[in-house]
Each structure stands twice: as structure tokens, then as C-alpha cells.
Design an enzyme around this catalytic site. Structure first.
Site, PDB file in Angstrom:
ATOM      1  N   GLY A  59       0.817  -1.212   0.000  1.00  0.00           N
ATOM      2  CA  GLY A  59       0.000   0.000   0.000  1.00  0.00           C
ATOM      3  C   GLY A  59       0.851   1.263   0.000  1.00  0.00           C
ATOM      4  CG  ASP A 110      -1.374  -1.060   8.265  1.00  0.00           C
ATOM      5  OD1 ASP A 110      -2.345  -0.301   8.441  1.00  0.00           O
ATOM      6  OD2 ASP A 110      -1.315  -1.874   7.323  1.00  0.00           O
ATOM      7  N   GLY A 165      -6.349  -0.266   9.519  1.00  0.00           N
ATOM      8  CA  GLY A 165      -5.630  -1.067  10.499  1.00  0.00           C
ATOM      9  C   GLY A 165      -6.291  -2.411  10.655  1.00  0.00           C
ATOM     10  CG  LEU A 202      -9.734  10.678   1.665  1.00  0.00           C
ATOM     11  CD1 LEU A 202     -10.934  11.316   2.345  1.00  0.00           C
ATOM     12  CD2 LEU A 202      -9.263  11.533   0.493  1.00  0.00           C
ATOM     13  CD  GLN A 203      -7.103   5.759   6.999  1.00  0.00           C
ATOM     14  OE1 GLN A 203      -6.868   5.597   8.172  1.00  0.00           O
ATOM     15  NE2 GLN A 203      -8.236   5.362   6.445  1.00  0.00           N
ATOM     16  NE  ARG A 204      -3.515   3.518   0.066  1.00  0.00           N
ATOM     17  CZ  ARG A 204      -3.797   2.278  -0.305  1.00  0.00           C
ATOM     18  NH1 ARG A 204      -3.747   1.314   0.595  1.00  0.00           N
ATOM     19  NH2 ARG A 204      -4.120   1.995  -1.549  1.00  0.00           N
TER      20      ARG A 204
END
Length: 413
Positions: A16, A146, A191, A299-301
Site C-alpha cells: 500500500g 500500519d 488497520g 485519504l489517510q494514506r
């Protein structure tokens, strides 16, 4: 293995993406281009697939200014993959092909940027090359939002994702408290087995504007207790903000999201999602309130606009060190971070650990960093994460929007 080894290098990205994986790419590529021992620098298109398919980009053809923009370009610019290689003792087809490509281009250095599965790939390639007398130095460069890689204090990519999550929680917290009618909001955070990202929502709470409840996959989830927690806070505040990890599960191990392998990635991991909507529906059946589920999803990555400068610097340094270590004779290792606290100030020291120690192990949030009720994290978690999200990068802009790297990606002949 030591001394100067002349030959080409290949760099690949796997798994990812993160907001800073390209900073590690720049660390590797810049350092390799500046080396006299490395004769050619190649970037693999879509990770190890690019090696197998003989699709390698000639990095020397790139404009140095465009390469520098990798520091602020999100996602995996060379392309990624989720491709699980068999153990060479079971099936060595892929490894024979990799060796064929390494011989074709005289590849003596291989750098792979990824998480748990990628380090496993790296380890297998390293062992195979040694067993077949091909002098090639193989180094792993850590990456994962993660934060679950074994043997390193933290991973490049985690801090920027944590900063994005905490900031988003603060913004949503402000928004969902606008009206005088009661609201309950559930934010779903990435997660699968480790709750580092969901725990990062607590950074928002530490700043006075974050979730009331946080649930991590390190402890079993109890729906009745969850509903009681929500009811108690709603009665008290007329407003509840909840952060949940996508991987929360019941005592029997089944995921609360109930995504019964609706899809899997290339490694056979269940693709989770829809948890926020599911929990919101359950809450609606028990509370007379406006309930909303929010999934931060990709969006968070991808949020490079909210990257941590500390994260960018460390990601670059990890790539740079991987090349320098290989040039000095190291192989079969991963760059890892060690936390140093001196006079209350955080510093990061880099070290090397064997790939065999890292591959396929998962580092989880220490249970003692989760409150006994299982619905939040302790101050220890906040003290751990807070130094990592510091610093604001100066992002190059074009027409008021971020200017990302535009690589030519010229294929090697």
C-alpha cells in the site's frame, strides 16, 4: 561481503502507498545516482512485477528537479503491486526469472521499499541470490502506515497518516458539534490487525478536540459494552465522536465489519470496509440521535498535504542509508529506526536488522497502552506518537495546487 562491488541497482516499491514512500524512493535514487560503484539506476515498474516483466525505468533519464519533487509526491510513483512469491524451495520459477534479469542488466544492488510481505519477498530474493552465487546486495527499506513492522520503533508513512487522522478527527469533532440536536459520529480508520492508526485519533483528543471513544483490534470488541459506552457519553454530552479500527473483532475472531472475504488482496488478506456504516446502523437502532458513519479510506494514506516533516526526513534518510549500507558491503538487512530521547527531545537513530527477523511478524500496540475498558489509549501512546508528527513541509505549488513529480519513465533497453 565487503569492498567495492560495481554494477547496476534496481529499486522497487510494494504494498500500500503512503504519503512519504516517494521520499524513501528519492533517498535511494539520489544516493545511487551519486555513487561511482553503481553503474546504472533502474526503477521497477509496479514493484517485483516490473523485474519479472522486464519493465525497468532508466532513472538517469529523469530531470533531477522532478526527482526532488518526489519528496512531496504521495502514493508509489513507480507503481506498486501485491504479489506473493512462493518459497524458492517450493517453486523457484520467479527467482530464476529474477536472476535472469539481474544478469541481463548486471544488477548487483536491489532495494525494496515495503511492509511485512515486501520484507519477506526481499529476504527470499537475498537467500536465493546467495545460494546461486550471484553477488548482489539486497536491502529492505521500511514502509507502512500500519506501523506494524517488527524491529523498528516506527515506520515511514505512519506519522503522516497519524497526523492526517488526528487533524481529520479535530475537524470532524468541530463540525459534528455545530447543531443543538444530538449527533453520534463513527469514524472508521485503517488497520487490519494493529491499531496504531486508530490510536492516533487520541492525538486530537489530547489537543482538546477529538474522539470520546477509540477501539483497537488488539482487544476483543463487545457490542453490548460498546452501545453502553456510547449511551453513557451521549446522555452526558448530547454528542459522541467514535474512532474505530477497521479490524476490530469479536472474541471468536470474526470481524465486526462482517466483510466475509468480499474481496481479498494478492496476499489473501480480507479486504475490510463498511464498518462505520454498520456500527452507525446498530447505534441508530438504540439511540434517538442523528448518526453518521465516516470512512477515511484512502485519504489517510494519500494526504501528502498534511505530511509530517519528521516523517519525510526519516523516510528519505532510510532510503539513503539502505544504499550507503549496501555500498559498504551489507546485504540481507532492513533499515530500522531506534528512538533516542535526550533531555526530553526526540531523535531518531538508524540501524540495520536482518530481513529474516522482520519478515511476516506484526508489531501491535502494547496492551498496556490501551485503557482497561478497551475503549481508548493511554498517555503512553500519545507520548509515543506526538514527536513523530512534528514539522510542516514547504509544499511546492502550481496554480494554487500541489506540484507533484512528473517522471518520464523511460524504459531501459
Amino acid at each position: 561481503m565487503s569492498g567495492e562491488l560495481k554494477g547496476a541497482c534496481i529499486f522497487g516499491q510494494s504494498g500500500g502507498p503512503t504519503a512519504v514512500i516517494n521520499a524513501s524512493a528519492y533517498g535511494v535514487l539520489k544516493t545511487a545516482l551519486e555513487s561511482n560503484a553503481i553503474t546504472n539506476v533502474y526503477g521497477a515498474a509496479h514493484g517485483i512485477r516490473g523485474v519479472l516483466d522486464d519493465r525497468l525505468y532508466d532513472i538517469a533519464q529523469e530531470d533531477p528537479d522532478e526527482l526532488r519533487l518526489l519528496l512531496h509526491t504521495p502514493s508509489s510513483e513507480l507503481g506498486s503491486c501485491r504479489y506473493k512469491m512462493e518459497d524458492p524451495d517450493t517453486d523457484d520459477t520467479d527467482y530464476r526469472r529474477i536472476l535472469e534479469i539481474f544478469r541481463k542488466y548486471n544488477v548487483r544492488y536491489f532495494f525494496y521499499n515495503g511492509g511485512n510481505d515486501s520484507m519477506d519477498t526481499c529476504n527470499k530474493i537475498s537467500r536465493y541470490m546467495q545460494a546461486h552465487d550471484w553477488d548482489c546486495r539486497v536491502m529492505g527499506v521500511p514502509k507502512t502506515i500500519d506501523n506494524d513492522l517488527f524491529g523498528t520503533d516506527h515506520c515511514p508513512g505512519f506519522a503522516s497518516a497519524a497526523k492526517y487522522i488526528a487533524t481529520s478527527c479535530m475537524e470532524v469533532s468541530k463540525d459534528c458539534r455545530v447543531y443543538d440536536t444530538g449527533t453520534i459520529t463513527v469514524m472508521e480508520i485503517m488497520g487490519r490487525h494493529a491499531g496504531w492508526l486508530a490510536g492516533s485519533a487520541a492525538l486530537a483528543s489530547a489537543c482538546g478536540s477529538g474522539p470520546d471513544l477509540i477501539y483497537l483490534p488488539e482487544v476483543d470488541f463487545d457490542m453490548e459494552q460498546f452501545l453502553a459506552d456510547v449511551h453513557r457519553i451521549y446522555e452526558e454530552k448530547n454528542n459522541v465522536l467514535i474512532a474505530v479500527s477497521e479490524g476490530i473483532h469479536y472474541a471468536d475472531g470474526s470481524f465486526v465489519s462482517e466483510a466475509k472475504a468480499s474481496a481479498t488482496d494478492g496476499f489473501g488478506h480480507a479486504q475490510l470496509g463498511g464498518l462505520a456504516a454498520r456500527l452507525a446502523q446498530v447505534i441508530k437502532e438504540h439511540e434517538h440521535a442523528k448518526v453518521r458513519g465516516i470512512e477515511l479510506s484512502l485519504l489517510q494514506r494519500a494526504g501528502a498535504h498534511l505530511a509530517s516533516q519528521t516523517d519525510i526526513d526519516e523516510a528519505f534518510a532510510a532510503g539513503k542509508m539502505a544504499v550507503e549500507a549496501a555500498l559498504s558491503g551489507e546485504t540481507g538487512k532492513m533499515v530500522a529506526f531506534e528512538r533516542v530521547m535526550a533531555g526530553g527531545q526526540y531523535a531518531c537513530r538508524m540501524k540495520l536488522i536482518p530481513l529474516s527477523d522482520v519478515a511476516n511478524y506484526e508489531k501491535k500496540v502494547p496492551v498496556e497502552w490501551i485503557v482497561p475498558e478497551g475503549n481508548n489509549v493511554t498517555q503512553d501512546f500519545i507520548d509515543y506518537a506526538l514527536p513523530l508528527i512534528q514539522g510542516v513541509p514547504e509544499i511546492p505549488l502550481e496554480n494554487g495546487l500541489p506540484r507533484y513529480a512528473r517522471l518520464k519513465k523511460v524504459l531501459a533497453e
